[in-house]
Scaffold this motif. Sequence first.
Motif, PDB file in Angstrom:
ATOM      1  N   ILE A   1       0.853  -1.194   0.000  1.00 55.97           N
ATOM      2  CA  ILE A   1       0.000   0.000   0.000  1.00 55.97           C
ATOM      3  C   ILE A   1       0.884   1.238   0.000  1.00 55.97           C
ATOM      4  O   ILE A   1       1.706   1.433   0.908  1.00 55.97           O
ATOM      5  CB  ILE A   1      -0.903   0.035   1.249  1.00 55.97           C
ATOM      6  N   ALA A   2       0.739   2.097  -0.987  1.00 60.01           N
ATOM      7  CA  ALA A   2       1.449   3.373  -0.998  1.00 60.01           C
ATOM      8  C   ALA A   2       0.674   4.372  -0.152  1.00 60.01           C
ATOM      9  O   ALA A   2      -0.540   4.515  -0.312  1.00 60.01           O
ATOM     10  CB  ALA A   2       1.597   3.893  -2.420  1.00 60.01           C
ATOM     11  N   ALA A   3       1.374   5.065   0.735  1.00 60.23           N
ATOM     12  CA  ALA A   3       0.770   6.124   1.552  1.00 60.23           C
ATOM     13  C   ALA A   3       1.392   7.447   1.117  1.00 60.23           C
ATOM     14  O   ALA A   3       2.549   7.729   1.423  1.00 60.23           O
ATOM     15  CB  ALA A   3       1.033   5.873   3.037  1.00 60.23           C
ATOM     16  N   VAL A   4       0.626   8.249   0.383  1.00 61.90           N
ATOM     17  CA  VAL A   4       1.169   9.430  -0.285  1.00 61.90           C
ATOM     18  C   VAL A   4       0.569  10.697   0.315  1.00 61.90           C
ATOM     19  O   VAL A   4      -0.617  10.984   0.128  1.00 61.90           O
ATOM     20  CB  VAL A   4       0.885   9.385  -1.804  1.00 61.90           C
ATOM     21  N   ASP A   5       1.398  11.456   1.002  1.00 60.14           N
ATOM     22  CA  ASP A   5       0.932  12.707   1.611  1.00 60.14           C
ATOM     23  C   ASP A   5       1.371  13.944   0.833  1.00 60.14           C
ATOM     24  O   ASP A   5       0.833  15.035   1.051  1.00 60.14           O
ATOM     25  CB  ASP A   5       1.449  12.823   3.051  1.00 60.14           C
ATOM     26  N   GLU A   6       2.352  13.792  -0.064  1.00 58.93           N
ATOM     27  CA  GLU A   6       2.862  14.947  -0.801  1.00 58.93           C
ATOM     28  C   GLU A   6       2.927  14.617  -2.297  1.00 58.93           C
ATOM     29  O   GLU A   6       2.113  13.865  -2.795  1.00 58.93           O
ATOM     30  CB  GLU A   6       4.242  15.342  -0.240  1.00 58.93           C
ATOM     31  N   MET A   7       3.899  15.168  -2.998  1.00 57.61           N
ATOM     32  CA  MET A   7       3.995  15.013  -4.445  1.00 57.61           C
ATOM     33  C   MET A   7       4.678  13.708  -4.838  1.00 57.61           C
ATOM     34  O   MET A   7       5.700  13.332  -4.273  1.00 57.61           O
ATOM     35  CB  MET A   7       4.776  16.187  -5.042  1.00 57.61           C
ATOM     36  N   ALA A   8       4.103  13.015  -5.810  1.00 55.11           N
ATOM     37  CA  ALA A   8       4.713  11.836  -6.425  1.00 55.11           C
ATOM     38  C   ALA A   8       4.890  12.156  -7.905  1.00 55.11           C
ATOM     39  O   ALA A   8       3.906  12.290  -8.638  1.00 55.11           O
ATOM     40  CB  ALA A   8       3.841  10.603  -6.236  1.00 55.11           C
ATOM     41  N   THR A   9       6.136  12.279  -8.343  1.00 58.87           N
ATOM     42  CA  THR A   9       6.437  12.788  -9.672  1.00 58.87           C
ATOM     43  C   THR A   9       7.123  11.733 -10.532  1.00 58.87           C
ATOM     44  O   THR A   9       8.029  11.038 -10.065  1.00 58.87           O
ATOM     45  CB  THR A   9       7.383  14.005  -9.562  1.00 58.87           C
ATOM     46  N   ALA A  10       6.724  11.632 -11.789  1.00 61.11           N
ATOM     47  CA  ALA A  10       7.392  10.781 -12.777  1.00 61.11           C
ATOM     48  C   ALA A  10       7.552   9.357 -12.254  1.00 61.11           C
ATOM     49  O   ALA A  10       6.565   8.670 -12.022  1.00 61.11           O
ATOM     50  CB  ALA A  10       8.720  11.409 -13.190  1.00 61.11           C
ATOM     51  N   ALA A  11       8.800   8.894 -12.049  1.00 58.73           N
ATOM     52  CA  ALA A  11       9.006   7.536 -11.533  1.00 58.73           C
ATOM     53  C   ALA A  11       8.448   7.388 -10.122  1.00 58.73           C
ATOM     54  O   ALA A  11       8.192   6.269  -9.670  1.00 58.73           O
ATOM     55  CB  ALA A  11      10.482   7.168 -11.568  1.00 58.73           C
ATOM     56  N   GLY A  12       8.238   8.496  -9.421  1.00 55.22           N
ATOM     57  CA  GLY A  12       7.569   8.450  -8.125  1.00 55.22           C
ATOM     58  C   GLY A  12       6.096   8.113  -8.288  1.00 55.22           C
ATOM     59  O   GLY A  12       5.514   7.376  -7.495  1.00 55.22           O
ATOM     60  N   CYS A  13       5.484   8.652  -9.337  1.00 54.35           N
ATOM     61  CA  CYS A  13       4.104   8.301  -9.677  1.00 54.35           C
ATOM     62  C   CYS A  13       4.038   6.852 -10.145  1.00 54.35           C
ATOM     63  O   CYS A  13       3.095   6.123  -9.836  1.00 54.35           O
ATOM     64  CB  CYS A  13       3.589   9.245 -10.755  1.00 54.35           C
ATOM     65  N   GLN A  14       5.059   6.428 -10.869  1.00 59.20           N
ATOM     66  CA  GLN A  14       5.185   5.033 -11.283  1.00 59.20           C
ATOM     67  C   GLN A  14       5.226   4.115 -10.071  1.00 59.20           C
ATOM     68  O   GLN A  14       4.613   3.036 -10.070  1.00 59.20           O
ATOM     69  CB  GLN A  14       6.462   4.870 -12.108  1.00 59.20           C
ATOM     70  N   LEU A  15       5.938   4.536  -9.049  1.00 57.83           N
ATOM     71  CA  LEU A  15       6.047   3.755  -7.818  1.00 57.83           C
ATOM     72  C   LEU A  15       4.671   3.577  -7.176  1.00 57.83           C
ATOM     73  O   LEU A  15       4.312   2.480  -6.748  1.00 57.83           O
ATOM     74  CB  LEU A  15       7.010   4.451  -6.856  1.00 57.83           C
ATOM     75  N   VAL A  16       3.893   4.647  -7.130  1.00 55.40           N
ATOM     76  CA  VAL A  16       2.541   4.581  -6.574  1.00 55.40           C
ATOM     77  C   VAL A  16       1.672   3.647  -7.420  1.00 55.40           C
ATOM     78  O   VAL A  16       0.958   2.783  -6.899  1.00 55.40           O
ATOM     79  CB  VAL A  16       1.899   5.974  -6.508  1.00 55.40           C
ATOM     80  N   ALA A  17       1.729   3.803  -8.732  1.00 60.42           N
ATOM     81  CA  ALA A  17       0.904   2.986  -9.629  1.00 60.42           C
ATOM     82  C   ALA A  17       1.286   1.514  -9.580  1.00 60.42           C
ATOM     83  O   ALA A  17       0.458   0.644  -9.855  1.00 60.42           O
ATOM     84  CB  ALA A  17       1.019   3.510 -11.059  1.00 60.42           C
TER      85      ALA A  17
END
Length: 265
Positions: free
Chosen positions: A108-124
């Motif tokens: 489970i990704a717990a995202v409180d701030e910005m997830a950008t590019a490969a960071g968004c990939q990590l969440v997805a």
Amino acid sequence: MTDTAPPVHIETADHVATLTLSRPKSRNALSLSMIAALSEALDVIAAQEETRVVILQAEGPAFCAGHDLKELTARRNDSDRGEAFFDETMRACSALMEKIVSLHKPVIAAVDEMATAAGCQLVASCDLAVAGPRARFCTPGVDIGLFCSTPAVALSRAVAPKHAMEMLLTGAPIDAGAALRIGLVNRVSVDGARTGARALAALIAEKSPQAISFGKQTFYAQRERNLTDAYVLASRVMVENMLAADAVEGIDAFLGKRPAVWPTP
């Protein structure tokens, strides 16, 4: 937290392992060392029989800023203009995303701030995601002449194609509410992503570990097959699952109207 500390921390309690990205000064960018540390942490968790669910969270002003552009740019002075290092980085990052999907425990990704590019990939790439009210998501490679092709692999499997293409073609950030609407996250927690993720993890951790393991593996495997082959695979897994100890206990408990006690692995 200084950058001399380990880039990833692991804490385990109540059958839940929490992985924390701890490079806030670099906005938890996926440098080669960060990728390696996260991959090693997943290996550790894979071997933990007591862990049933994983939460991936981050310290600092960003969940993850994507690839470390300073690290990548510095290698343009190599004799091959950085090609070998770029290839190593992309291969390692892709392997990390696949490792999350292939892990037998839900992530489970717990995202409180910005997830950008490969960071968004990590969440997805995570099985589930919980956003806090301030969370933002974007794939802004087009803004710097670099289309987010590898993030597109995970993103296009998490949301509908047109939503994925809009994010990839515009690079514009979306907020937590929009991420929920398009299916990039499961929940928006007004109390923060960590609180929401812990509640979701606790709910899952109560379930049969064997069933969860069977289920996660089969979900991703059947999705890539045609309908007939998907049913062949899923039917075989159902048989194997029926023969497993957790199913024997769970069904017996249900019929006996008592709480199930999952066998120790």
